[in-house]
Design a protein around this motif. Structure first.
Motif, PDB file in Angstrom:
ATOM      1  N   ALA A 449       7.512  12.886   1.066  1.00  0.00           N
ATOM      2  CA  ALA A 449       7.906  11.534   1.473  1.00  0.00           C
ATOM      3  C   ALA A 449       6.773  10.902   2.277  1.00  0.00           C
ATOM      4  O   ALA A 449       5.893  11.611   2.792  1.00  0.00           O
ATOM      5  CB  ALA A 449       9.193  11.586   2.299  1.00  0.00           C
ATOM      6  N   PRO A 450       6.807   9.571   2.425  1.00  0.00           N
ATOM      7  CA  PRO A 450       5.764   8.900   3.208  1.00  0.00           C
ATOM      8  C   PRO A 450       5.943   9.116   4.706  1.00  0.00           C
ATOM      9  O   PRO A 450       7.059   9.289   5.202  1.00  0.00           O
ATOM     10  CB  PRO A 450       5.941   7.421   2.845  1.00  0.00           C
ATOM     11  N   ALA A 451       4.836   9.097   5.413  1.00  0.00           N
ATOM     12  CA  ALA A 451       4.851   9.302   6.859  1.00  0.00           C
ATOM     13  C   ALA A 451       5.219   8.025   7.596  1.00  0.00           C
ATOM     14  O   ALA A 451       4.839   6.923   7.191  1.00  0.00           O
ATOM     15  CB  ALA A 451       3.477   9.771   7.336  1.00  0.00           C
ATOM     16  N   ILE A 452       5.980   8.187   8.677  1.00  0.00           N
ATOM     17  CA  ILE A 452       6.137   7.137   9.681  1.00  0.00           C
ATOM     18  C   ILE A 452       5.713   7.767  11.002  1.00  0.00           C
ATOM     19  O   ILE A 452       6.267   8.796  11.418  1.00  0.00           O
ATOM     20  CB  ILE A 452       7.577   6.613   9.773  1.00  0.00           C
ATOM     21  N   VAL A 453       4.716   7.180  11.649  1.00  0.00           N
ATOM     22  CA  VAL A 453       4.061   7.807  12.793  1.00  0.00           C
ATOM     23  C   VAL A 453       4.620   7.266  14.108  1.00  0.00           C
ATOM     24  O   VAL A 453       4.785   6.046  14.274  1.00  0.00           O
ATOM     25  CB  VAL A 453       2.535   7.584  12.731  1.00  0.00           C
ATOM     26  N   PHE A 454       4.887   8.182  15.036  1.00  0.00           N
ATOM     27  CA  PHE A 454       5.359   7.833  16.377  1.00  0.00           C
ATOM     28  C   PHE A 454       4.546   8.632  17.406  1.00  0.00           C
ATOM     29  O   PHE A 454       4.112   9.755  17.129  1.00  0.00           O
ATOM     30  CB  PHE A 454       6.842   8.186  16.549  1.00  0.00           C
ATOM     31  N   GLN A 458      10.936   8.197  22.111  1.00  0.00           N
ATOM     32  CA  GLN A 458      11.659   6.949  22.264  1.00  0.00           C
ATOM     33  C   GLN A 458      11.340   5.963  21.153  1.00  0.00           C
ATOM     34  O   GLN A 458      12.208   5.200  20.712  1.00  0.00           O
ATOM     35  CB  GLN A 458      11.359   6.318  23.631  1.00  0.00           C
ATOM     36  N   GLU A 459      10.094   5.984  20.667  1.00  0.00           N
ATOM     37  CA  GLU A 459       9.723   5.084  19.566  1.00  0.00           C
ATOM     38  C   GLU A 459      10.609   5.352  18.350  1.00  0.00           C
ATOM     39  O   GLU A 459      11.063   4.412  17.678  1.00  0.00           O
ATOM     40  CB  GLU A 459       8.251   5.283  19.190  1.00  0.00           C
ATOM     41  N   LEU A 460      10.850   6.627  18.048  1.00  0.00           N
ATOM     42  CA  LEU A 460      11.704   6.953  16.907  1.00  0.00           C
ATOM     43  C   LEU A 460      13.143   6.525  17.172  1.00  0.00           C
ATOM     44  O   LEU A 460      13.812   5.975  16.287  1.00  0.00           O
ATOM     45  CB  LEU A 460      11.624   8.444  16.600  1.00  0.00           C
ATOM     46  N   GLN A 461      13.616   6.773  18.387  1.00  0.00           N
ATOM     47  CA  GLN A 461      14.986   6.372  18.736  1.00  0.00           C
ATOM     48  C   GLN A 461      15.160   4.864  18.559  1.00  0.00           C
ATOM     49  O   GLN A 461      16.167   4.401  18.004  1.00  0.00           O
ATOM     50  CB  GLN A 461      15.269   6.749  20.204  1.00  0.00           C
ATOM     51  N   ASP A 462      14.189   4.102  19.034  1.00  0.00           N
ATOM     52  CA  ASP A 462      14.272   2.641  18.940  1.00  0.00           C
ATOM     53  C   ASP A 462      14.265   2.183  17.476  1.00  0.00           C
ATOM     54  O   ASP A 462      15.024   1.272  17.089  1.00  0.00           O
ATOM     55  CB  ASP A 462      13.108   1.988  19.694  1.00  0.00           C
ATOM     56  N   ALA A 463      13.413   2.791  16.657  1.00  0.00           N
ATOM     57  CA  ALA A 463      13.353   2.432  15.239  1.00  0.00           C
ATOM     58  C   ALA A 463      14.673   2.753  14.538  1.00  0.00           C
ATOM     59  O   ALA A 463      15.143   1.985  13.682  1.00  0.00           O
ATOM     60  CB  ALA A 463      12.200   3.173  14.564  1.00  0.00           C
ATOM     61  N   PHE A 464      15.295   3.861  14.900  1.00  0.00           N
ATOM     62  CA  PHE A 464      16.596   4.225  14.327  1.00  0.00           C
ATOM     63  C   PHE A 464      17.658   3.184  14.687  1.00  0.00           C
ATOM     64  O   PHE A 464      18.431   2.732  13.836  1.00  0.00           O
ATOM     65  CB  PHE A 464      17.003   5.613  14.823  1.00  0.00           C
ATOM     66  N   LYS A 465      17.681   2.791  15.949  1.00  0.00           N
ATOM     67  CA  LYS A 465      18.688   1.828  16.401  1.00  0.00           C
ATOM     68  C   LYS A 465      18.494   0.456  15.756  1.00  0.00           C
ATOM     69  O   LYS A 465      19.463  -0.276  15.545  1.00  0.00           O
ATOM     70  CB  LYS A 465      18.646   1.714  17.933  1.00  0.00           C
ATOM     71  N   ARG A 466      17.247   0.120  15.429  1.00  0.00           N
ATOM     72  CA  ARG A 466      16.977  -1.166  14.759  1.00  0.00           C
ATOM     73  C   ARG A 466      17.333  -1.114  13.279  1.00  0.00           C
ATOM     74  O   ARG A 466      17.340  -2.148  12.608  1.00  0.00           O
ATOM     75  CB  ARG A 466      15.490  -1.531  14.907  1.00  0.00           C
ATOM     76  N   GLY A 467      17.594   0.093  12.750  1.00  0.00           N
ATOM     77  CA  GLY A 467      17.888   0.227  11.330  1.00  0.00           C
ATOM     78  C   GLY A 467      16.655   0.296  10.463  1.00  0.00           C
ATOM     79  O   GLY A 467      16.732   0.068   9.244  1.00  0.00           O
ATOM     80  N   ASP A 468      15.495   0.610  11.062  1.00  0.00           N
ATOM     81  CA  ASP A 468      14.233   0.624  10.327  1.00  0.00           C
ATOM     82  C   ASP A 468      13.996   1.926   9.561  1.00  0.00           C
ATOM     83  O   ASP A 468      12.998   2.033   8.835  1.00  0.00           O
ATOM     84  CB  ASP A 468      13.051   0.410  11.287  1.00  0.00           C
ATOM     85  N   LEU A 469      14.876   2.909   9.720  1.00  0.00           N
ATOM     86  CA  LEU A 469      14.599   4.238   9.163  1.00  0.00           C
ATOM     87  C   LEU A 469      15.544   4.624   8.029  1.00  0.00           C
ATOM     88  O   LEU A 469      15.640   5.804   7.687  1.00  0.00           O
ATOM     89  CB  LEU A 469      14.663   5.293  10.279  1.00  0.00           C
ATOM     90  N   ILE A 474       8.944  11.172   6.364  1.00  0.00           N
ATOM     91  CA  ILE A 474       8.665  12.294   7.270  1.00  0.00           C
ATOM     92  C   ILE A 474       8.183  11.699   8.583  1.00  0.00           C
ATOM     93  O   ILE A 474       7.171  10.979   8.620  1.00  0.00           O
ATOM     94  CB  ILE A 474       7.623  13.262   6.676  1.00  0.00           C
ATOM     95  N   ALA A 475       8.933  11.957   9.631  1.00  0.00           N
ATOM     96  CA  ALA A 475       8.586  11.446  10.954  1.00  0.00           C
ATOM     97  C   ALA A 475       7.465  12.297  11.541  1.00  0.00           C
ATOM     98  O   ALA A 475       7.609  13.510  11.701  1.00  0.00           O
ATOM     99  CB  ALA A 475       9.804  11.490  11.871  1.00  0.00           C
ATOM    100  N   VAL A 476       6.346  11.661  11.835  1.00  0.00           N
ATOM    101  CA  VAL A 476       5.205  12.343  12.466  1.00  0.00           C
ATOM    102  C   VAL A 476       5.223  11.964  13.939  1.00  0.00           C
ATOM    103  O   VAL A 476       4.903  10.828  14.300  1.00  0.00           O
ATOM    104  CB  VAL A 476       3.876  11.932  11.798  1.00  0.00           C
ATOM    105  N   VAL A 477       5.645  12.891  14.770  1.00  0.00           N
ATOM    106  CA  VAL A 477       5.729  12.645  16.219  1.00  0.00           C
ATOM    107  C   VAL A 477       4.631  13.476  16.870  1.00  0.00           C
ATOM    108  O   VAL A 477       4.744  14.698  16.993  1.00  0.00           O
ATOM    109  CB  VAL A 477       7.119  13.021  16.776  1.00  0.00           C
ATOM    110  N   ARG A 478       3.565  12.814  17.252  1.00  0.00           N
ATOM    111  CA  ARG A 478       2.371  13.528  17.726  1.00  0.00           C
ATOM    112  C   ARG A 478       2.082  13.228  19.196  1.00  0.00           C
ATOM    113  O   ARG A 478       2.797  12.471  19.838  1.00  0.00           O
ATOM    114  CB  ARG A 478       1.170  13.186  16.848  1.00  0.00           C
ATOM    115  N   PHE A 479       1.026  13.846  19.707  1.00  0.00           N
ATOM    116  CA  PHE A 479       0.692  13.819  21.124  1.00  0.00           C
ATOM    117  C   PHE A 479       1.844  14.379  21.957  1.00  0.00           C
ATOM    118  O   PHE A 479       2.193  13.881  23.019  1.00  0.00           O
ATOM    119  CB  PHE A 479       0.294  12.407  21.577  1.00  0.00           C
TER     120      PHE A 479
END
Length: 605
Positions: A449-454, A458-469, A474-479
């Motif tokens: 699947a394509p990557a969505i980078v965070f 919290q960035e992922l949580q916010d994107a989920f709540k906005r309905g963007d996901l 594949i969620a790339v949560v780095r750093f």
């Protein structure tokens, strides 16, 4: 029977790789054992300080080097449910030691933080580093050189690995680990998870969520799911640090206290003053470490131990690698289904036959080494028992049933839940990582699947709540690695990713952070190394890049032209907010000096 040929081969490889480090370690252990402890060699001032609060009889005994003195390292606090029972243990241990002709003193306390409390909070960034701080704290307690053996009171995630590192650093001393046991069963773990997902979707409120959590975590003892804490207890028993049958007996019961008293007697019996001297550093060897890894695979244990057991082994001069762990996973069958790798909790596991049944089944086909030393004596066969009380007191007879008490929870070796273990290493052009597959449905073992980078949770949580996901990704949560911010657990990602998966989307997680044994149903490639902060290729991934995660083949690839990917500049992240507050400034030296995840994510190696 002897060990399985594959187990023997991997063990032999570890022995050969470790030889120079292990030989140097054993030499240090034996030299330390030859030098002490001999309290008569302490100056009068040293000794007077060391036994100032003891009774006159205890002072006379300690002055003469004829009575063993037991050092207690305790991680008691009354915020952690798992550790609260330890409040009364020192008094029990002192009394049991006196009855056995010895003396016991609390040598020191170590910190014990609760990942459940700090989850998703700034304090979680201290969690992994607390393991090494615990090892150092225990070392300070034992540095007084007053003790002939030590008992360690610890249960949870970083506490036991830290205590093991300390025990092996003081490897000239016998070491017995004394568990406190799991809390009784409360709200089923799958129901708790269901409420969490409903909360993530906004379908229930905070009051309903808190009620569910409180019914799940409801009293003294370890949380009942099979996360790192209970994986620790399994490890301590299969590696021989516990008394047989001790791991999963509930706190506050007569059997629990009887096992604690027996552990004290045994610790005093295996000092250099007796005939069964069992220094921890010689007791634990490559076979013991392999037995621990096998236990993790057979039970679907915590992914945190892909770092912890590596760090623990290195403390004994043993160089275990992720390749070893992954190859053992290909050999060892899965014999337990405990949440999140099933619906049962550890109380159900114990009732079905528990550790005694598990060890017996593994011994049947040579999946574990029997020819090992333990605190109980020689041979792992002695652990194929169930601890019980009768009119004469504690008995550990081979009373484990021939058949599992619940085949849906604990399987026989002939009919495993799956032919391979629960942990796999992943390699590819992003680096190395690990994945826990025992709780992931087979149809989700391969995700492309394509990557969505965070750059944070919290960035992922916010994107989920906005309905963007609401799509495959594949969620790339780095750093999120140890150098970046201490490698916090990322459990806050589990509910939203679980919701999206339940909606029918193909989702997975790719991160240089951690997800422990509490997670599992969403494919998660974790502990990626090198991490983004250390020049890792994960920092080169861009939104939309196709990623293929293949847990069957053990590969993880960004499907981008190699030359293009190599030419990309790695992303940067502003980590200044992770440097201060909630004690994080005190651990700056840890972030600067920590090793890579595949080497144990430790400041010691």
């Amino acid at each position: 029977m002897g060990a399985h040929s594959g187990i023997e081969a991997i063990t032999a490889r570890i022995v050969e790789r470790s030889k120079p480090h292990r030989e140097a370690y054993i030499d240090r252990v034996r030299r330390a054992a030859s030098r002490g402890p001999h309290r008569t060699t302490l100056s009068c001032g040293n000794l007077a300080h060391g036994f100032a609060v003891c009774s006159p009889a205890e002072k006379d005994a300690l002055a003469g080097d004829v009575v063993p003195n037991l050092g207690i390292i305790t991680s008691y606090n009354d915020m952690l449910s798992a550790h609260q029972p330890y409040e009364t243990f020192p008094a029990i241990i002192r009394e049991a030691a006196r009855a056995a002709g010895g003396i016991a003193q609390v040598a020191g306390g170590v910190p014990a933080m609760c990942d459940g409390v700090t989850q998703g909070q700034p304090g979680m960034e201290l969690s992994l580093f607390s393991r090494d701080a615990i090892a150092m704290s225990a070392g300070i307690g034992l540095s007084h050189n007053m003790f002939d053996a030590a008992v360690y009171l610890g249960i949870c995630d970083k506490i036991v690995p830290g205590l093991v590192i300390a025990a092996l650093s003081f490897g000239h001393l016998p070491a017995v680990f004394i568990p406190a046991g799991p809390m009784t069963t409360g709200l089923p773990n799958d129901e708790k998870s269901r409420i969490r997902q409903l909360y993530a979707e906004g379908k229930v409120g905070r009051a309903e969520l808190l009620e569910a959590e409180s019914k799940s975590y409801h009293g003294p003892g370890t949380c009942t799911f099979y996360g790192t804490a209970n994986s620790n207890q399994m490890l301590m028993e299969i590696m021989g640090f516990h008394m047989p049958g001790a791991s999963f007996v509930n706190p506050g019961t007569p059997l629990r206290e009887a096992l604690t008293r027996e552990a004290v007697k045994r610790a005093l019996a295996i000092t250099a003053l007796g005939n069964e001297f069992t220094p921890a550093g010689e007791m634990i060897d490559e076979r013991s470490i392999v037995n621990g890894v096998v236990g993790l695979h057979a039970t679907g244990g915590s992914t945190n131990h892909t770092m912890h057991i590596v760090a623990m082994a290195r403390a004994a001069g043993i160089h275990l690698t992720w390749e070893d762990i992954s190859e053992l996973s290909d050999i060892v069958p899965l014999l337990a289904r405990v949440y999140p790798n099933g619906l049962a909790d550890v109380n159900h596991f114990h009732a079905a036959g528990g550790m005694g049944f598990l060890i017996r089944e593994l011994l049947k086909t040579g999946m574990v080494h029997d020819d090992v030393r333990t605190v109980f004596g020689h041979g792992l066969e002695a652990y194929t028992v169930e601890a019980k009380l009768d009119e004469k007191g504690l008995v550990t007879r081979p009373t484990v049933p021939q058949m599992s008490g619940d085949p849906k929870v604990l399987a026989q070796i002939e009919t495993p839940f799956q032919p391979t273990g629960g942990l796999k290493m992943l390699t590819g052009n992003i680096g190395k990582g690990v994945i826990k597959i025992s709780a992931v449905k087979p149809e989700r073992h391969i995700i492309e699947a394509p990557a969505i980078v965070f750059h944070d949770q919290q960035e992922l949580q916010d994107a989920f709540k906005r309905g963007d996901l609401n799509r495959d990704f594949i969620a790339v949560v780095r750093f999120q690695g140890p150098q970046a911010n201490g490698m916090p657990e990322l459990h806050r990602l589990t509910p939203p990713l679980g919701v999206l998966q339940d909606r029918g989307f193909k989702v997975a997680l790719l991160t240089d952070g951690r997800m422990s044994g509490a997670s599992g149903k969403v494919p998660a490639a974790i502990h990626m190394t090198p991490e983004a902060c250390d020049g890792g290729a994960i920092a080169k991934i861009q939104n939309g890049d196709m990623i293929r995660l293949d847990a069957v083949a053990g590969t993880l690839e960004v499907l981008v032209d190699a030359a293009e990917f190599e030419a990309r500049l790695p992303a940067k992240a502003d980590l200044s907010e992770n440097e201060f507050g909630m004690g994080r400034e005190l651990f700056a030296a840890f972030r600067r000096n920590v090793g890579r995840a595949e080497h144990g994510a430790s400041v010691f190696s």
